[in-house]
Design a protein around this motif. Structure first.
Motif, PDB file in Angstrom:
ATOM      1  N   ASN A 269     -10.719  27.006  11.822  1.00  0.00           N
ATOM      2  CA  ASN A 269      -9.814  25.865  11.882  1.00  0.00           C
ATOM      3  C   ASN A 269     -10.318  24.882  12.934  1.00  0.00           C
ATOM      4  N   PHE A 270     -10.766  23.712  12.487  1.00  0.00           N
ATOM      5  CA  PHE A 270     -11.227  22.659  13.390  1.00  0.00           C
ATOM      6  C   PHE A 270     -10.393  21.382  13.197  1.00  0.00           C
ATOM      7  N   SER A 271      -9.165  21.512  12.730  1.00  0.00           N
ATOM      8  CA  SER A 271      -8.368  20.345  12.363  1.00  0.00           C
ATOM      9  C   SER A 271      -7.895  19.520  13.557  1.00  0.00           C
TER      10      SER A 271
ATOM     11  N   VAL B  95     -21.901  23.273  20.165  1.00  0.00           N
ATOM     12  CA  VAL B  95     -20.659  22.577  20.493  1.00  0.00           C
ATOM     13  C   VAL B  95     -20.372  21.573  19.384  1.00  0.00           C
ATOM     14  N   LEU B  96     -19.232  21.740  18.757  1.00  0.00           N
ATOM     15  CA  LEU B  96     -18.787  20.880  17.668  1.00  0.00           C
ATOM     16  C   LEU B  96     -17.762  19.896  18.225  1.00  0.00           C
ATOM     17  N   ARG B  97     -17.849  18.645  17.815  1.00  0.00           N
ATOM     18  CA  ARG B  97     -16.909  17.635  18.281  1.00  0.00           C
ATOM     19  C   ARG B  97     -16.151  17.050  17.092  1.00  0.00           C
ATOM     20  N   HIS B  98     -14.829  17.126  17.171  1.00  0.00           N
ATOM     21  CA  HIS B  98     -13.974  16.472  16.185  1.00  0.00           C
ATOM     22  C   HIS B  98     -13.352  15.275  16.901  1.00  0.00           C
ATOM     23  N   ILE B  99     -13.768  14.078  16.512  1.00  0.00           N
ATOM     24  CA  ILE B  99     -13.404  12.844  17.214  1.00  0.00           C
ATOM     25  C   ILE B  99     -12.004  12.381  16.795  1.00  0.00           C
TER      26      ILE B  99
END
Length: 163
Positions: free
Chosen positions: A100-102, A129-133
């Motif tokens: 879940n990256f929502s 490292v994942l970035r959800h802007i």
């Protein structure tokens, strides 16, 4: 290089370093998840697949590689990558359990192999490292007036002489 008594080159000396390839050795080379932007077609969801690229560093072929991943120090998700990897081959594996990256923010993803009798565990783990802007909604119509900015204060630190 060596020289004789007259200073002429007479040969060369080479040193070789050989490393024995270990029998069983696998590791994660990459995590494949694009960054996202909220409220767009690139938005990350509650059900995002985790893909990893696995490499066989060993001298024996591998067909079933235990793998795991973890997001932000949470639960460890374990799976089994069924791939046919000869020496130096790579393959992409998608975990059966998604993540879940929502919520916008940064996500630390650790992925690693858990190969039994792995001779070199130093290359097992990959960190990503994942970035959800965040991308808040904009009220439309939107207008901007550049004619008046209000009172402004300017501070200058000058060095030298102004003519």
């Amino acid at each position: 290089l060596r020289t004789d008594a007259a200073g002429a080159l007479s040969g060369f000396n080479m040193e070789w370093e050989c490393q024995q390839r270990v029998n069983l050795d696998a590791g994660i080379q990459a995590v494949h998840i694009p960054h996202g932007r909220e409220f767009t077609s690139l938005a990350l969801t509650t059900n995002k697949s985790i893909k990893v690229r696995i490499r066989n560093y060993g001298s024996s072929g591998l067909t079933k590689i235990p793998v795991a991943y973890q997001v932000n120090g949470g639960a460890v998700i374990v799976d089994s990558a069924v791939l046919s990897l000869n020496t130096n081959d790579t393959g992409v594996f998608t975990f059966k359990t998604s993540a879940n990256f929502s919520t916008p923010g940064y996500y630390q993803i650790l992925a690693w192999t858990q190969l039994k009798n792995d001779s070199n565990t130093a290359n097992d783990t990959f960190s990503y490292v994942l970035r959800h802007i965040p991308n808040g909604p904009v009220s439309l119509p939107y207008t901007q007036n550049f004619e008046y900015l209000g009172p402004q204060v300017f501070n200058f630190n000058l060095i030298g002489e102004i003519s």
